[in-house]
Design a protein around this motif. Sequence first.
Motif, PDB file in Angstrom:
ATOM      1  N   PHE A  34       0.791  -1.171  -0.229  1.00 17.07           N
ATOM      2  CA  PHE A  34       0.048   0.004  -0.016  1.00 17.07           C
ATOM      3  C   PHE A  34       0.935   1.293  -0.110  1.00 17.07           C
ATOM      4  CE2 PHE A  34      -2.495   3.188   2.100  1.00 17.07           C
ATOM      5  CZ  PHE A  34      -3.482   3.228   1.474  1.00 17.07           C
ATOM      6  N   PRO A  35       1.934   1.335   0.733  1.00 20.20           N
ATOM      7  CA  PRO A  35       2.704   2.532   0.677  1.00 20.20           C
ATOM      8  C   PRO A  35       3.216   2.730  -0.713  1.00 20.20           C
ATOM      9  CG  PRO A  35       3.552   1.381   2.541  1.00 20.20           C
ATOM     10  CD  PRO A  35       2.304   0.475   1.768  1.00 20.20           C
ATOM     11  N   THR A  36       3.429   1.661  -1.424  1.00 14.25           N
ATOM     12  CA  THR A  36       4.076   1.946  -3.005  1.00 14.25           C
ATOM     13  C   THR A  36       2.999   2.482  -3.667  1.00 14.25           C
ATOM     14  OG1 THR A  36       5.497   0.110  -2.482  1.00 14.25           O
ATOM     15  CG2 THR A  36       4.929   0.878  -4.939  1.00 14.25           C
ATOM     16  N   GLN A  37       1.649   1.877  -3.443  1.00 13.82           N
ATOM     17  CA  GLN A  37       0.440   2.681  -4.073  1.00 13.82           C
ATOM     18  C   GLN A  37       0.446   4.137  -3.921  1.00 13.82           C
ATOM     19  OE1 GLN A  37      -3.179   0.474  -3.393  1.00 13.82           O
ATOM     20  NE2 GLN A  37      -2.974  -0.971  -5.258  1.00 13.82           N
ATOM     21  N   VAL A  38       0.597   4.429  -2.655  1.00 15.13           N
ATOM     22  CA  VAL A  38       0.173   5.786  -2.450  1.00 15.13           C
ATOM     23  C   VAL A  38       1.416   6.720  -2.989  1.00 15.13           C
ATOM     24  CG1 VAL A  38       0.285   7.504  -0.482  1.00 15.13           C
ATOM     25  CG2 VAL A  38      -0.983   5.302   0.009  1.00 15.13           C
ATOM     26  N   LEU A  39       2.553   6.336  -2.964  1.00 18.99           N
ATOM     27  CA  LEU A  39       3.569   6.908  -3.595  1.00 18.99           C
ATOM     28  C   LEU A  39       3.411   7.095  -5.160  1.00 18.99           C
ATOM     29  CD1 LEU A  39       6.906   5.724  -1.964  1.00 18.99           C
ATOM     30  CD2 LEU A  39       5.621   7.833  -1.765  1.00 18.99           C
ATOM     31  N   ALA A  40       2.706   6.005  -5.664  1.00 19.35           N
ATOM     32  CA  ALA A  40       2.545   5.865  -7.184  1.00 19.35           C
ATOM     33  C   ALA A  40       1.473   7.089  -7.592  1.00 19.35           C
ATOM     34  CB  ALA A  40       2.250   4.584  -7.545  1.00 19.35           C
ATOM     35  N   LYS A  41       0.360   6.979  -6.675  1.00 20.69           N
ATOM     36  CA  LYS A  41      -0.756   7.856  -6.773  1.00 20.69           C
ATOM     37  C   LYS A  41      -0.181   9.332  -7.144  1.00 20.69           C
ATOM     38  CE  LYS A  41      -5.345   8.682  -5.221  1.00 20.69           C
ATOM     39  NZ  LYS A  41      -6.479   8.517  -4.091  1.00 20.69           N
ATOM     40  N   ALA A  42       0.797   9.625  -6.476  1.00 24.53           N
ATOM     41  CA  ALA A  42       1.329  11.071  -6.621  1.00 24.53           C
ATOM     42  C   ALA A  42       1.714  11.498  -8.100  1.00 24.53           C
ATOM     43  CB  ALA A  42       2.661  11.349  -5.632  1.00 24.53           C
ATOM     44  N   THR A  43       1.975  10.320  -8.878  1.00 24.92           N
ATOM     45  CA  THR A  43       2.287  10.523 -10.182  1.00 24.92           C
ATOM     46  C   THR A  43       1.385  11.003 -11.038  1.00 24.92           C
ATOM     47  OG1 THR A  43       2.093   8.272 -10.866  1.00 24.92           O
ATOM     48  CG2 THR A  43       4.281   8.976 -10.079  1.00 24.92           C
ATOM     49  N   LYS A  44      -0.072  10.746 -10.560  1.00 23.72           N
ATOM     50  CA  LYS A  44      -1.197  11.277 -11.342  1.00 23.72           C
ATOM     51  C   LYS A  44      -1.098  12.753 -11.708  1.00 23.72           C
ATOM     52  CE  LYS A  44      -4.710   8.130  -9.867  1.00 23.72           C
ATOM     53  NZ  LYS A  44      -5.869   7.888  -9.152  1.00 23.72           N
ATOM     54  N   THR A  45      -0.156  13.424 -11.340  1.00 24.58           N
ATOM     55  CA  THR A  45      -0.104  15.001 -11.542  1.00 24.58           C
ATOM     56  C   THR A  45       0.217  15.046 -13.025  1.00 24.58           C
ATOM     57  OG1 THR A  45       2.133  14.790 -10.696  1.00 24.58           O
ATOM     58  CG2 THR A  45       0.515  15.829  -9.129  1.00 24.58           C
ATOM     59  N   ILE A  46       1.088  14.310 -13.450  1.00 26.04           N
ATOM     60  CA  ILE A  46       1.518  14.374 -14.877  1.00 26.04           C
ATOM     61  C   ILE A  46       0.442  14.030 -15.823  1.00 26.04           C
ATOM     62  CG2 ILE A  46       3.133  13.340 -16.720  1.00 26.04           C
ATOM     63  CD1 ILE A  46       5.094  12.476 -14.499  1.00 26.04           C
ATOM     64  N   PRO A  47      -0.416  13.099 -15.936  1.00 24.21           N
ATOM     65  CA  PRO A  47      -1.503  13.067 -16.872  1.00 24.21           C
ATOM     66  C   PRO A  47      -2.517  14.087 -16.552  1.00 24.21           C
ATOM     67  CG  PRO A  47      -1.518  11.161 -15.158  1.00 24.21           C
ATOM     68  CD  PRO A  47      -0.089  11.800 -15.144  1.00 24.21           C
ATOM     69  N   VAL A  48      -2.775  14.299 -15.203  1.00 28.54           N
ATOM     70  CA  VAL A  48      -3.474  15.574 -14.954  1.00 28.54           C
ATOM     71  C   VAL A  48      -3.288  16.898 -15.469  1.00 28.54           C
ATOM     72  CG1 VAL A  48      -4.541  16.973 -13.374  1.00 28.54           C
ATOM     73  CG2 VAL A  48      -4.738  14.488 -13.105  1.00 28.54           C
ATOM     74  N   MET A  49      -1.824  17.048 -15.626  1.00 29.86           N
ATOM     75  CA  MET A  49      -1.225  18.325 -16.288  1.00 29.86           C
ATOM     76  C   MET A  49      -1.273  18.109 -17.727  1.00 29.86           C
ATOM     77  SD  MET A  49       1.849  18.878 -13.669  1.00 29.86           S
ATOM     78  CE  MET A  49       2.392  20.394 -14.530  1.00 29.86           C
ATOM     79  N   LEU A  50      -1.096  17.209 -18.210  1.00 34.26           N
ATOM     80  CA  LEU A  50      -1.108  16.834 -19.715  1.00 34.26           C
ATOM     81  C   LEU A  50      -2.799  17.252 -20.175  1.00 34.26           C
ATOM     82  CD1 LEU A  50       1.427  13.888 -20.433  1.00 34.26           C
ATOM     83  CD2 LEU A  50       1.815  16.648 -20.422  1.00 34.26           C
ATOM     84  N   MET A  51      -3.454  16.512 -19.455  1.00 31.08           N
ATOM     85  CA  MET A  51      -5.061  16.809 -19.679  1.00 31.08           C
ATOM     86  C   MET A  51      -5.407  18.063 -19.990  1.00 31.08           C
ATOM     87  SD  MET A  51      -6.125  13.588 -20.874  1.00 31.08           S
ATOM     88  CE  MET A  51      -8.096  14.062 -20.806  1.00 31.08           C
ATOM     89  N   GLY A  52      -4.872  19.027 -18.828  1.00 30.32           N
ATOM     90  CA  GLY A  52      -5.469  20.245 -18.540  1.00 30.32           C
ATOM     91  C   GLY A  52      -4.688  21.118 -19.755  1.00 30.32           C
ATOM     92  N   ARG A  53      -3.384  20.747 -20.159  1.00 24.63           N
ATOM     93  CA  ARG A  53      -2.819  21.599 -20.966  1.00 24.63           C
ATOM     94  C   ARG A  53      -3.470  21.484 -22.569  1.00 24.63           C
ATOM     95  NH1 ARG A  53      -1.456  24.219 -24.437  1.00 24.63           N
ATOM     96  NH2 ARG A  53       0.679  25.236 -24.932  1.00 24.63           N
ATOM     97  N   PHE A  54      -3.729  20.033 -23.005  1.00 20.32           N
ATOM     98  CA  PHE A  54      -4.177  19.830 -24.069  1.00 20.32           C
ATOM     99  C   PHE A  54      -5.678  19.815 -24.396  1.00 20.32           C
ATOM    100  CE2 PHE A  54      -0.163  17.865 -24.026  1.00 20.32           C
ATOM    101  CZ  PHE A  54       0.832  18.397 -25.107  1.00 20.32           C
ATOM    102  N   VAL A  55      -6.221  19.503 -23.185  1.00 19.64           N
ATOM    103  CA  VAL A  55      -8.038  19.507 -23.481  1.00 19.64           C
ATOM    104  C   VAL A  55      -8.445  20.883 -22.988  1.00 19.64           C
ATOM    105  CG1 VAL A  55      -9.965  18.321 -22.801  1.00 19.64           C
ATOM    106  CG2 VAL A  55      -7.992  17.194 -23.151  1.00 19.64           C
ATOM    107  N   ASP A  56      -8.046  21.452 -21.981  1.00 22.18           N
ATOM    108  CA  ASP A  56      -8.695  22.605 -21.312  1.00 22.18           C
ATOM    109  C   ASP A  56      -7.824  23.923 -21.756  1.00 22.18           C
ATOM    110  OD1 ASP A  56     -10.808  21.200 -20.216  1.00 22.18           O
ATOM    111  OD2 ASP A  56      -9.855  20.982 -18.160  1.00 22.18           O
ATOM    112  N   GLY A  57      -6.657  23.612 -22.141  1.00 27.17           N
ATOM    113  CA  GLY A  57      -5.791  24.703 -22.628  1.00 27.17           C
ATOM    114  C   GLY A  57      -5.165  25.361 -21.403  1.00 27.17           C
TER     115      GLY A  57
END
Length: 206
Positions: free
Chosen positions: A136-159
């Motif tokens: 589970f600690p590894t899962q929590v750390l891995a969840k922090a990497t969601k910032t990358i796809p969120v930022m990419l979606m915000g950049r290319f979808v919402d501008g």
Amino acid sequence: LLRMCIHGGDTNSSAPAVREKSQRDEKEPDSWQMQAAILSFLVLGLQGSYLAWGVLQEKMMTVPYGKTEDGTDIFFTNSQYLVFLNRGLAFVLAALLVAFTHQPENAVPWYKYSFPSMSNILSSWCQYEALKFVGFPTQVLAKATKTIPVMLMGRFVDGKTYPLYEYGCAVLMSAGVSLFLFSDSDTGTSDTRTTTMTGAIMMLGY
């Protein structure tokens, strides 16, 4: 019912609820002591619930519940059942809140709720399945990497635009999680590396 599913509710009917909300907002705000107490209660409740949830779900998926006749450990493997119970209890709680508390009129078509609902269900299933391979600690750390796809979606979808340092922080977090995830498996056996890679793939869906 069909109109609510496709077109949503009447937005004009929500005007009384908006007026009632504005009247409540005009009331004298709570003191800073009361606000601090409420904030502390919410933070402690959120963190305590999250920690208990993590410990319990990892225990359910990783602790053996007995042995077979040939001595093999028996583990709980039905992730679908856990997701079903999770969503079922959430539905019951939401229904109780809607029934016994005042809610604003819903003007959103019901079918649009299915998109985040299905993605949330699939995410939960991947989360439980990943616990069979990583902690589970590894899962929590891995969840922090969601910032990358969120930022990419915000950049290319919402501008949206982000400062360069935010991109740098996201890359550093991802690099740290990768080192943490694969550092032990690099010196382990082939089975360990395969297990870690399988858990990493499952966490992509989480």
